[in-house]
Design a protein around this motif. Structure first.
Motif, PDB file in Angstrom:
ATOM      1  N   ASP A  96       0.877  -1.358   0.131  1.00 38.40           N
ATOM      2  CA  ASP A  96       0.161  -0.323   0.054  1.00 38.40           C
ATOM      3  C   ASP A  96       0.928   1.345   0.024  1.00 38.40           C
ATOM      4  N   LEU A  97       1.981   1.215   0.623  1.00 36.60           N
ATOM      5  CA  LEU A  97       2.997   2.421   0.451  1.00 36.60           C
ATOM      6  C   LEU A  97       4.557   1.638   0.700  1.00 36.60           C
ATOM      7  N   VAL A  98       5.334   2.682  -0.389  1.00 42.95           N
ATOM      8  CA  VAL A  98       6.644   2.326  -0.270  1.00 42.95           C
ATOM      9  C   VAL A  98       7.409   3.463   0.283  1.00 42.95           C
ATOM     10  N   ILE A  99       8.355   3.031   1.153  1.00 40.42           N
ATOM     11  CA  ILE A  99       9.145   4.130   1.674  1.00 40.42           C
ATOM     12  C   ILE A  99      10.563   3.947   1.261  1.00 40.42           C
ATOM     13  N   CYS A 100      11.126   4.851   0.556  1.00 43.99           N
ATOM     14  CA  CYS A 100      12.469   4.783   0.018  1.00 43.99           C
ATOM     15  C   CYS A 100      13.669   5.772   0.657  1.00 43.99           C
ATOM     16  N   TYR A 101      14.695   5.482   0.288  1.00 45.53           N
ATOM     17  CA  TYR A 101      15.871   6.433   0.623  1.00 45.53           C
ATOM     18  C   TYR A 101      16.552   6.470  -0.718  1.00 45.53           C
ATOM     19  N   VAL A 102      16.153   7.276  -1.707  1.00 42.55           N
ATOM     20  CA  VAL A 102      16.921   7.404  -3.196  1.00 42.55           C
ATOM     21  C   VAL A 102      17.184   8.716  -3.082  1.00 42.55           C
ATOM     22  N   GLU A 103      18.981   8.888  -3.334  1.00 40.78           N
ATOM     23  CA  GLU A 103      19.507  10.353  -3.770  1.00 40.78           C
ATOM     24  C   GLU A 103      20.028  10.208  -5.094  1.00 40.78           C
ATOM     25  N   HIS A 104      20.214   8.956  -5.643  1.00 40.88           N
ATOM     26  CA  HIS A 104      20.778   8.922  -7.029  1.00 40.88           C
ATOM     27  C   HIS A 104      19.816   8.432  -8.070  1.00 40.88           C
ATOM     28  N   ALA A 139      17.464   0.751  -6.157  1.00 39.91           N
ATOM     29  CA  ALA A 139      16.702   1.469  -5.309  1.00 39.91           C
ATOM     30  C   ALA A 139      15.767   2.722  -5.997  1.00 39.91           C
ATOM     31  N   TYR A 140      16.591   3.131  -7.016  1.00 39.79           N
ATOM     32  CA  TYR A 140      15.767   4.185  -7.924  1.00 39.79           C
ATOM     33  C   TYR A 140      15.027   3.438  -8.628  1.00 39.79           C
ATOM     34  N   LYS A 141      15.172   2.371  -9.429  1.00 41.54           N
ATOM     35  CA  LYS A 141      14.569   1.495 -10.371  1.00 41.54           C
ATOM     36  C   LYS A 141      13.450   1.091  -9.514  1.00 41.54           C
ATOM     37  N   ALA A 142      13.433   0.554  -8.329  1.00 38.27           N
ATOM     38  CA  ALA A 142      12.170   0.084  -7.551  1.00 38.27           C
ATOM     39  C   ALA A 142      11.257   1.672  -7.290  1.00 38.27           C
ATOM     40  N   MET A 143      11.904   2.658  -6.939  1.00 44.81           N
ATOM     41  CA  MET A 143      10.877   3.747  -6.819  1.00 44.81           C
ATOM     42  C   MET A 143      10.245   4.109  -7.934  1.00 44.81           C
ATOM     43  N   LYS A 144      10.964   4.125  -9.196  1.00 44.04           N
ATOM     44  CA  LYS A 144      10.349   4.671 -10.287  1.00 44.04           C
ATOM     45  C   LYS A 144       9.306   3.423 -10.675  1.00 44.04           C
ATOM     46  N   TYR A 145       9.345   2.219 -10.336  1.00 38.31           N
ATOM     47  CA  TYR A 145       8.295   1.110 -10.671  1.00 38.31           C
ATOM     48  C   TYR A 145       7.218   1.119  -9.669  1.00 38.31           C
ATOM     49  N   ALA A 146       7.435   1.503  -8.442  1.00 39.32           N
ATOM     50  CA  ALA A 146       6.368   1.948  -7.285  1.00 39.32           C
ATOM     51  C   ALA A 146       5.611   3.211  -8.084  1.00 39.32           C
ATOM     52  N   GLU A 147       6.220   4.075  -8.555  1.00 38.00           N
ATOM     53  CA  GLU A 147       5.408   5.360  -9.003  1.00 38.00           C
ATOM     54  C   GLU A 147       4.527   5.090 -10.004  1.00 38.00           C
ATOM     55  N   LYS A 148       5.170   4.098 -11.117  1.00 36.32           N
ATOM     56  CA  LYS A 148       4.463   3.743 -12.387  1.00 36.32           C
ATOM     57  C   LYS A 148       3.177   2.921 -11.860  1.00 36.32           C
ATOM     58  N   ALA A 149       3.406   2.155 -10.816  1.00 34.48           N
ATOM     59  CA  ALA A 149       2.322   1.283 -10.095  1.00 34.48           C
ATOM     60  C   ALA A 149       1.255   2.055  -9.719  1.00 34.48           C
ATOM     61  N   THR A 162       1.567   4.743  -3.320  1.00 35.28           N
ATOM     62  CA  THR A 162       2.109   6.056  -2.671  1.00 35.28           C
ATOM     63  C   THR A 162       3.401   5.802  -2.363  1.00 35.28           C
ATOM     64  N   VAL A 163       4.327   6.695  -2.409  1.00 35.91           N
ATOM     65  CA  VAL A 163       5.743   6.524  -2.470  1.00 35.91           C
ATOM     66  C   VAL A 163       6.259   7.854  -1.491  1.00 35.91           C
ATOM     67  N   ILE A 164       6.978   7.452  -0.469  1.00 37.68           N
ATOM     68  CA  ILE A 164       7.517   8.555   0.305  1.00 37.68           C
ATOM     69  C   ILE A 164       9.219   8.445   0.112  1.00 37.68           C
ATOM     70  N   ASN A 165       9.877   9.288  -0.511  1.00 37.74           N
ATOM     71  CA  ASN A 165      11.129   9.258  -0.455  1.00 37.74           C
ATOM     72  C   ASN A 165      11.693  10.013   0.589  1.00 37.74           C
ATOM     73  N   ILE A 166      12.241   9.585   1.787  1.00 29.35           N
ATOM     74  CA  ILE A 166      12.825  10.176   2.640  1.00 29.35           C
ATOM     75  C   ILE A 166      14.221  10.946   2.615  1.00 29.35           C
ATOM     76  N   ALA A 167      14.658  10.558   1.250  1.00 36.62           N
ATOM     77  CA  ALA A 167      16.011  11.520   1.231  1.00 36.62           C
ATOM     78  C   ALA A 167      15.683  12.916   0.782  1.00 36.62           C
ATOM     79  N   ASP A 168      14.304  13.033   0.307  1.00 34.82           N
ATOM     80  CA  ASP A 168      13.811  14.413   0.069  1.00 34.82           C
ATOM     81  C   ASP A 168      13.659  15.259   1.209  1.00 34.82           C
ATOM     82  N   HIS A 169      13.286  14.614   2.270  1.00 39.90           N
ATOM     83  CA  HIS A 169      13.268  15.186   3.635  1.00 39.90           C
ATOM     84  C   HIS A 169      14.436  15.294   4.533  1.00 39.90           C
TER      85      HIS A 169
END
Length: 161
Positions: free
Chosen positions: A124-132, A137-147, A150-157
């Motif tokens: 239901d939720l994907v929490i990641c730490y992606v800076e690059h 990890a970046y590919k997983a985040m992009k897959y989650a967004e495309k799917a 809800t994605v929270i990238n804590i690197a942004d915070h």
């Protein structure tokens, strides 16, 4: 008695900076999930520093807030000698250990990606730490967004002062 399970998956770089900021961000999110969700299933790997920080933060929040409405599952892409040689310790630490069926049948170079996609598909939720903008990890985040997850990238915070 049936209850609703809210599934959360974590991804991050193998090596991370700002460990303290990452811990604070994770503890805030995990604590909120434990307080607000009926039952939380945490899915994670054990492939780098971020994964180890996540497991530690989940344990800390379960101890501090509550441990009766969540589980922490280590999801592997395939069985390993490390798992076999240390099964008792891992079973004592994690609530459950899974081998991702789809990943275990794929080519070893694709197995982690397949495991990550399987975890995301369940979540239901994907929490990641992606800076690059590269790496698993970046590919997983992009897959989650495309799917549409809800994605929270804590690197942004964690990069904020």
């Amino acid at each position: 008695m049936m209850f609703e399970v809210y599934t959360v998956t974590f991804f991050g770089h193998r090596y991370v900076d700002q460990i303290i900021k990452i811990e604070y961000a994770l503890e805030d999110i995990i604590g909120k999930l434990l307080r607000e969700q009926e039952y939380v299933e945490f899915l994670l790997g054990r492939d780098g520093e971020f994964d180890l920080i996540v497991a530690s933060c989940i344990k800390k929040c379960q101890k501090r807030i509550r441990d009766d409405n969540s589980s922490m599952t280590w999801v592997l892409p395939y069985s390993t000698a490390e798992l076999s040689n240390n099964m008792k310790e891992y079973e004592d630490y994690y609530d459950s250990i899974e081998i991702c069926e789809e990943a275990s049948r794929s080519h070893p170079k694709a197995a982690i990606t397949k495991r990550n996609q399987s975890m995301i598909d369940r979540s239901d939720l994907v929490i990641c730490y992606v800076e690059h903008e590269s790496g698993g990890a970046y590919k997983a985040m992009k897959y989650a967004e495309k799917a549409g997850k809800t994605v929270i990238n804590i690197a942004d915070h964690s990069n904020e002062n």
